[in-house]
Structures are given as structure tokens and as C-alpha cells.
Design an enzyme around this catalytic site. Structure first.
Site, short mmCIF file in Angstrom:
data_model
loop_
_atom_site.label_atom_id
_atom_site.label_comp_id
_atom_site.label_asym_id
_atom_site.label_seq_id
_atom_site.Cartn_x
_atom_site.Cartn_y
_atom_site.Cartn_z
N ASP A 19 0.70 -1.36 0.06
CA ASP A 19 -0.09 0.04 0.11
C ASP A 19 0.69 1.37 -0.16
OD1 ASP A 19 -2.35 -1.59 0.00
OD2 ASP A 19 -2.38 -1.59 2.26
N LYS A 22 1.95 2.02 -4.76
CA LYS A 22 2.45 1.64 -6.32
C LYS A 22 1.66 1.83 -7.37
CE LYS A 22 2.56 -2.51 -4.39
NZ LYS A 22 2.04 -1.88 -3.00
N GLY A 46 -4.59 -4.31 -3.80
CA GLY A 46 -5.51 -3.30 -4.31
C GLY A 46 -4.61 -1.80 -4.61
N HIS A 47 -4.90 -1.57 -5.74
CA HIS A 47 -3.89 -0.19 -6.36
C HIS A 47 -5.04 0.43 -6.54
CE1 HIS A 47 -0.58 -3.46 -7.10
NE2 HIS A 47 -0.57 -3.47 -6.01
N THR A 48 -4.63 1.64 -6.09
CA THR A 48 -5.74 2.94 -6.27
C THR A 48 -5.12 4.03 -7.25
OG1 THR A 48 -6.37 2.69 -4.03
CG2 THR A 48 -7.24 4.44 -5.15
N THR A 135 -5.91 -11.47 3.80
CA THR A 135 -7.19 -10.73 3.16
C THR A 135 -8.34 -11.76 2.76
OG1 THR A 135 -6.09 -11.38 1.07
CG2 THR A 135 -5.46 -9.19 2.03
N ARG A 149 2.31 -29.13 -6.35
CA ARG A 149 2.04 -29.69 -7.51
C ARG A 149 0.66 -30.15 -7.80
NH1 ARG A 149 7.80 -32.43 -6.60
NH2 ARG A 149 6.72 -32.50 -4.95
N GLN A 229 1.92 -6.07 -3.25
CA GLN A 229 2.46 -6.03 -1.74
C GLN A 229 3.47 -5.37 -1.60
OE1 GLN A 229 1.26 -9.50 -3.43
NE2 GLN A 229 -0.48 -8.47 -2.91
N THR A 244 2.66 -12.46 2.92
CA THR A 244 2.04 -13.08 1.99
C THR A 244 2.88 -14.66 1.27
OG1 THR A 244 0.62 -12.71 -0.07
CG2 THR A 244 2.97 -11.76 -0.04
N ALA A 304 -7.85 -0.72 0.57
CA ALA A 304 -8.47 -0.62 -0.70
C ALA A 304 -9.55 -1.71 -0.92
CB ALA A 304 -7.51 -0.22 -1.76
N GLY A 307 -11.01 -2.68 3.28
CA GLY A 307 -11.44 -1.73 4.26
C GLY A 307 -11.09 -1.67 5.58
N SER A 418 5.24 12.39 -4.09
CA SER A 418 3.82 12.32 -4.51
C SER A 418 3.15 13.13 -3.13
CB SER A 418 3.12 11.01 -4.63
OG SER A 418 1.99 11.01 -4.79
P1 GDP Z 1 -0.77 0.26 -3.52
O1 GDP Z 1 -1.32 -0.99 -2.96
O2 GDP Z 1 0.75 0.39 -3.32
O3 GDP Z 1 -0.79 0.72 -4.92
O4 GDP Z 1 -1.48 1.61 -2.77
P2 GDP Z 1 -2.86 1.56 -2.37
O5 GDP Z 1 -3.58 2.16 -3.27
O6 GDP Z 1 -3.52 0.17 -1.71
O7 GDP Z 1 -2.82 2.68 -1.16
C1 GDP Z 1 -2.49 4.01 -1.25
C2 GDP Z 1 -3.24 4.86 -0.98
O8 GDP Z 1 -2.80 6.21 -0.99
C3 GDP Z 1 -4.35 5.15 -2.04
O9 GDP Z 1 -5.76 5.47 -1.59
C4 GDP Z 1 -3.87 6.14 -2.78
O10 GDP Z 1 -4.96 6.81 -3.66
C5 GDP Z 1 -3.36 7.27 -2.09
N1 GDP Z 1 -2.27 7.97 -2.22
C6 GDP Z 1 -1.25 7.70 -3.26
N2 GDP Z 1 -0.27 8.82 -3.01
C7 GDP Z 1 -0.87 9.74 -2.38
C8 GDP Z 1 -0.44 10.78 -1.65
O11 GDP Z 1 0.89 11.30 -2.27
N3 GDP Z 1 -1.06 11.55 -0.84
C9 GDP Z 1 -2.08 11.19 -0.56
N4 GDP Z 1 -2.87 11.70 0.28
N5 GDP Z 1 -2.72 9.77 -0.99
C10 GDP Z 1 -1.96 9.16 -1.77
P1 IMO Z 2 -0.88 -4.10 -2.33
O1 IMO Z 2 -0.52 -4.88 -3.54
C1 IMO Z 2 -0.79 -4.67 2.00
C2 IMO Z 2 -0.97 -8.72 3.76
C3 IMO Z 2 -2.51 -9.07 4.53
C4 IMO Z 2 -1.76 -9.86 5.36
C5 IMO Z 2 -0.54 -10.68 4.69
C6 IMO Z 2 -1.09 -11.99 4.29
O2 IMO Z 2 -2.18 -3.44 -2.23
O3 IMO Z 2 0.41 -3.37 -1.74
P2 IMO Z 2 -2.81 -12.65 2.12
O4 IMO Z 2 -4.01 -12.39 1.78
O5 IMO Z 2 -1.90 -12.14 0.91
O6 IMO Z 2 -2.31 -14.14 2.54
O7 IMO Z 2 -2.37 -11.77 3.55
O8 IMO Z 2 -0.49 -9.99 3.68
N1 IMO Z 2 -1.01 -8.18 2.24
C7 IMO Z 2 -1.18 -6.82 2.08
N2 IMO Z 2 -0.98 -5.66 2.83
N3 IMO Z 2 -1.05 -4.49 0.78
C8 IMO Z 2 -0.90 -5.70 -0.16
O9 IMO Z 2 -1.28 -5.42 -1.52
C9 IMO Z 2 -1.21 -6.75 0.68
N4 IMO Z 2 -1.38 -8.20 0.10
C10 IMO Z 2 -1.54 -8.92 1.21
O10 IMO Z 2 -2.82 -8.09 5.02
O11 IMO Z 2 -1.15 -9.11 6.53
MG MG Z 3 -2.82 -1.62 -2.13
#
Ligand code: GDP
Ligand code: IMO
Ligand code: MG
Length: 438
Positions: A19, A22, A46-48, A135, A149, A229, A244, A304, A307, A418
Site C-alpha cells: 500500500d 504503487k 488493491g492499487h488505487t 485478506t 504440484r 504487496q 503473503t 482498498a 476496508g 507524491s
Molecule cells: P498500492 O497498493 O501500493 O497501490 O497502494 P494503495 O492504492 O493500496 O494505497 C495507497 C493509498 O494512498 C491510495 O488510497 C492512494 O489513492 C493514496 N495515495 C497515493 N499517493 C498519495 C499521496 O501522495 N498523498 C495522498 N494523500 N494519498 C496518496
Molecule cells: P498491495 O499490492 C498490504 C497482507 C495482508 C496480510 C498478509 C497476508 O495493495 O500493496 P494474504 O491475503 O496475502 O495471504 O495476506 O499480507 N497483504 C497486503 N498488505 N498491501 C497488499 O497489497 C497486501 N497483500 C497482502 O494484509 O497481512
Molecule cells: Mg494496496
């Protein structure tokens, strides 16, 4: 003979516990690449991405798909829940994003079944207090089947007769295990037909994506690898067992896509200006509750996908040093700088102590990690808004000092900053390696 210059092939990895932002970073960079490719994980990610007042949440489909004309790959190293993928494709379609002819799914990717999800939940319940906080998407059990396998892959889904035989064989074994371990019979009625119907929806995407990407690189087309991750969730290098089940580090791009390590030309690490973690496990720089609540509110730190509130802490340079080493990070991106805009003082962890002794290696066991005493430096905050700033020199001085401190301590360039979730809330300092890749 002079060596042929290598085509641009850059990996973007999470340097913390996921999170890091990315999705936003990949979306920004993707306009400069022909392909974006996911190499590990599944819809646990979850990539926002936010632009033109629209918020997209991508789980399996690479964020690069939001750039018209660009191509995207879901690689062999991923685990794919076809129902989740079809749902994601429907959402993209509703948002006006057409994927036909530019999204490719590996014929070797592993398939997630409902029994993986059931076993994920049952295993978590059985762990009680020691639960990982997964998750619940069935990710771990699907990777277990791959390594044992007995996994079923996308190519199997496309051959109905073979698929029926393979799945029925696996179900006998899965049911026996589930019964013995959790006293629970799995829901499997109608599974074959349900999956054959889903297969019809994704058949048109399936390809040998290793051949596709290698041929693209041979032609001089560029590829961006989208990490999911983060480093500390990597199955080998993370805070095991609170990780993970896949290789989230840059090495995973090679194995998870079938693109040789010699073809990867650079690695971008993504970190927040602070640290977050979802789920259980040690977190040395975790903030006390009240402080964490403030950062969580300002940074909107809620998962994302699930929740869930994210745990919040100070930036940990030991984690980033470890991530730099493991991934070979050339360029660092710092996201969410704006979340500190009202922070009077900022703490930053510059080292670890254990039982009073300075330690320089990341402890392998969670017991030691849980006892770490972080050494902090305190830097002044800037108390000025940063969103809207486009040039590093316009950032308040204490913000520049904070970034320079990180860069100096890690001996690494900061190549993107950012200051908001939107695509254009981005600063690209001049003269960096990353700038040369754009
Ligand atoms: P990812 O999993 O690495 O793609 O990250 P996520 O999307 O799960 O979480 C990053 C959160 O931070 C998302 O809600 C983005 O919209 C938000 N975000 C990303 N860059 C910024 C930033 O520079 N400032 C703020 N306030 N929010 C950001
Ligand atoms: P992105 O790509 C943050 C965490 C879960 C849990 C552990 C194992 O959005 O950065 P899993 O369901 O993979 O077996 O859970 O890994 N986890 C993440 N935490 N961002 C993620 O992906 C994650 N994917 C798995 O919360 O602690
Ligand atoms: Mg994420």
C-alpha cells in the site's frame, strides 16, 4: 562485438508492507512504457489510481491498463480468481476502459477456487491469536497447491474434459484434508460448470505471456513490472510468517514473468513518507494509538480491498535499507508527503537496538523484531500545504530537508515525490535515473 543496448525493463516494488502507492506510481510511469506486467500475488492487492475525478481500484489487472493503447500482462507468477477477474473487467468496462486486444493473461497462472478461500478462513480461525490477518482471498492456499504440484492453471481451464478430471481428483484430496484438519466439508457442488462458464469469459485473454514479453523486448518495446504487496511481505525475506505467499521483491519479476534477470534494467522502490501495515505481525516503528489515529485519518489509511484500518508508524530507514539491498533499488519514490503537512515534528527511525545493543541486520524472527527498540531522529515539520507543488524547489524547506535526510541516509536518489492521490499531484526532480526512463 559491442553489447546491444538493453531495452527499458523497469520493476516497481513496494519497499515496506504494501500500500505504498504503487498503483499511482505505475499509472504515472506507464505512459512511458509499452507494457505493464504483474508478476506476483492476486486480488489481495488493491492499487488505487485517481485522475479526472475518477477513482479506479485495480486488483489483478495492471494499473497500466488505464493508459489507452498500452498493453498489460498478468503473469505466470500470479494467482487468479476468475470470478474476481471477470468482476474487475466488468468494472473497467463500466468506466469506459476497453481491455480487448491489450490485456493478456498467462496460460500458466494458477487458478484460485472457492475452496482456497474457505481454507484461508478456516486456517486463520484455527490460528486464533496468532492469525496472520490475511485478506481471506484464498491467496496462501492457492500458492500452497502450486508448490504441492496440485494446482490448476489457466491452461487447464481451457480444456473442459481435462479440467473436469483434474478438478475432481483435486477435490477428493482437498475435501479429505479439510475434513481432517478443520472438520469442515467444502462447498464444491456445481464448481466445474461454474468455472467452465468463467473460462469462456477469459479465454480471449489467454496467451504465453513469457513469449509475448520477450518478443516485445526483442523488438525494442519497453516493459514496466508492477509489484504487488511489499518487501516486508515477501515470502522469503519478509516478517515471516506474517507475510503473503509470493515473491514480492524484484527477483519475483524474473521468475513470475519468465523475463530473465539480465533483461531487467532498473528498479524503482516506493515508500510512503511514513509506514503502514495491514494485518498482524511485528512493526517496530508503530505509533501509539492516538498518533496513529491522526495519521490514519489524514492519510485515509483504510485498505482498498478489505476496508480494514491500516496500522500506522514512523518511517523506518532500517526497513528501507533492507529493501534497497534485496531489490537493488536504483530510485526511490516517496508518496503521501502531504499527510505530514500539519505535523509539528516528524520522527524517523535511523537504526535498531535489541536488548540495548545496536543491530545492523534485519532480525529473521518475529520474536526479536517485536522487541526492537527503534532509534529515532526528530526533524521539524513544515506546516504548509504541499499539494499543487510541481517543483522540488517550491517545497517548504523542512520538507526538502526531510527528503534529503532520507536520500543521504540511504544513499539513494529520490526521483518522484507524491503530494496527493491524483495523477498530477506528482513532483519529478530533475537529473535522476528515473527521469531518464520517462
Ligand atoms: P498500492 O497498493 O501500493 O497501490 O497502494 P494503495 O492504492 O493500496 O494505497 C495507497 C493509498 O494512498 C491510495 O488510497 C492512494 O489513492 C493514496 N495515495 C497515493 N499517493 C498519495 C499521496 O501522495 N498523498 C495522498 N494523500 N494519498 C496518496
Ligand atoms: P498491495 O499490492 C498490504 C497482507 C495482508 C496480510 C498478509 C497476508 O495493495 O500493496 P494474504 O491475503 O496475502 O495471504 O495476506 O499480507 N497483504 C497486503 N498488505 N498491501 C497488499 O497489497 C497486501 N497483500 C497482502 O494484509 O497481512
Ligand atoms: Mg494496496
Amino acid at each position: 562485438m559491442a553489447e546491444r543496448s538493453r531495452t527499458k525493463a523497469i520493476a516497481v516494488v513496494g519497499a515496506q508492507w504494501g500500500d505504498e502507492g504503487k498503483g499511482k506510481v505505475v499509472d504515472y510511469l506507464a505512459s512511458s512504457f509499452d507494457y505493464t506486467a504483474r508478476y506476483a500475488g492476486g486480488h489481495n492487492a488493491g492499487h488505487t489510481v485517481i485522475f479526472n475525478n475518477h477513482r479506479y481500484i485495480l486488483q489483478l489487472v495492471p494499473s497500466g491498463i488505464l493508459r489507452p493503447e498500452k498493453k498489460a500482462v498478468i503473469g505466470p507468477g500470479t494467482v487468479v480468481d476468475p470470478a474476481a477477474l471477470v468482476g474487475e473487467l466488468d468494472n473497467l468496462k463500466k468506466s469506459g476502459v476497453q481491455v480487448r486486444g491489450r490485456l493478456f493473461l498467462s496460460n500458466r497462472a494458477q487458478v484460485i477456487f472457492p475452496y482456497h478461500r474457505e481454507m484461508d478462513k478456516a486456517a486463520e480461525a484455527a490460528r486464533g491469536e496468532a492469525k496472520i490477518g490475511t485478506t481471506s482471498r484464498g491467496i496462501g492456499p492457492a500458492y500452497e497447491d502450486k508448490m504441492a504440484r496440485r494446482g490448476i492453471r489457466v491452461c487447464d481451464l481451457l480444456e473442459p474434459d481435462c479440467f473436469r478430471i483434474k478438478l475432481e481428483r483435486v477435490l477428493v484430496e482437498k475435501n479429505a484434508v479439510s475434513h481432517a484438519a478443520y472438520g469442515h466439508t467444502l462447498e464444491t457442488a456445481g464448481l466445474v460448470d461454474q468455472y467452465l462458464e468463467l473460462a469462456a469469459h477469459i479465454r480471449g485473454l489467454v496467451a504465453d505471456t513469457a513469449v509475448l514479453l520477450n518478443a516485445a523486448l526483442d523488438r525494442g518495446e519497453s516493459v514496466l513490472f508492477e509489484g504487488a504487496q511489499g518487501t516486508m511481505l515477501d515470502i522469503d525475506h519478509g516478517t515471516y510468517p506474517y507475510v503473503t505467499s509470493s515473491s514480492a521483491t524484484s527477483g519475483g519479476a524474473a521468475t513470475g514473468l519468465g523475463v530473465a534477470p539480465t533483461r531487467i534494467t532498473g528498479v524503482v522502490g516506493v515508500t510512503k513518507a511514513y509506514t503502514t501495515r495491514v494485518g498482524s505481525g511485528p512493526f517496530p516503528t508503530e505509533m501509539p494509538d492516538l498518533e496513529a489515529q491522526e495519521v490514519r485519518a489524514r492519510g485515509n489509511e483504510f485498505g482498498a480491498v478489505t476496508g480494514r484500518p491500516r496500522r500506522c508508524g514512523w518511517l523506518d530507514l532500517e526497513v528501507l535499507r533492507y529493501a534497497k539491498m534485496l531489490n537493488g533499488i536504483d530510485s526511490l519514490v516517496v508518496t503521501k508527503l502531504d499527510v505530514f503537512d500539519e505535523q509539528p515534528e516528524i520522527k524517523i527511525c535511523v537504526g535498531y537496538r535489541h536488548k540495548g545493543q545496536r543491530i545492523t541486520e534485519m532480525p529473521p524472527d518475529v520474536e526479536t523484531l517485536a522487541q526492537i527498540e527503534p532509534e529515532y531522529r526528530t526533524l521539524p515539520g513544515w506546516r504548509k500545504p504541499t499539494p499543487g507543488i510541481r517543483d522540488v524547489k517550491d517545497l517548504p524547506m523542512p520538507a526538502r530537508d526531510y527528503l534529503s535526510f532520507i536520500s543521504d541516509q540511504l544513499e539513494i536518489e529520490i526521483a518522484m515525490i507524491s503530494t496527493g492521490p491524483e495523477r498530477d499531484a506528482t513532483i519529478i526532480p530533475r537529473g535522476t535515473k528515473l527521469e531518464s526512463w520517462l
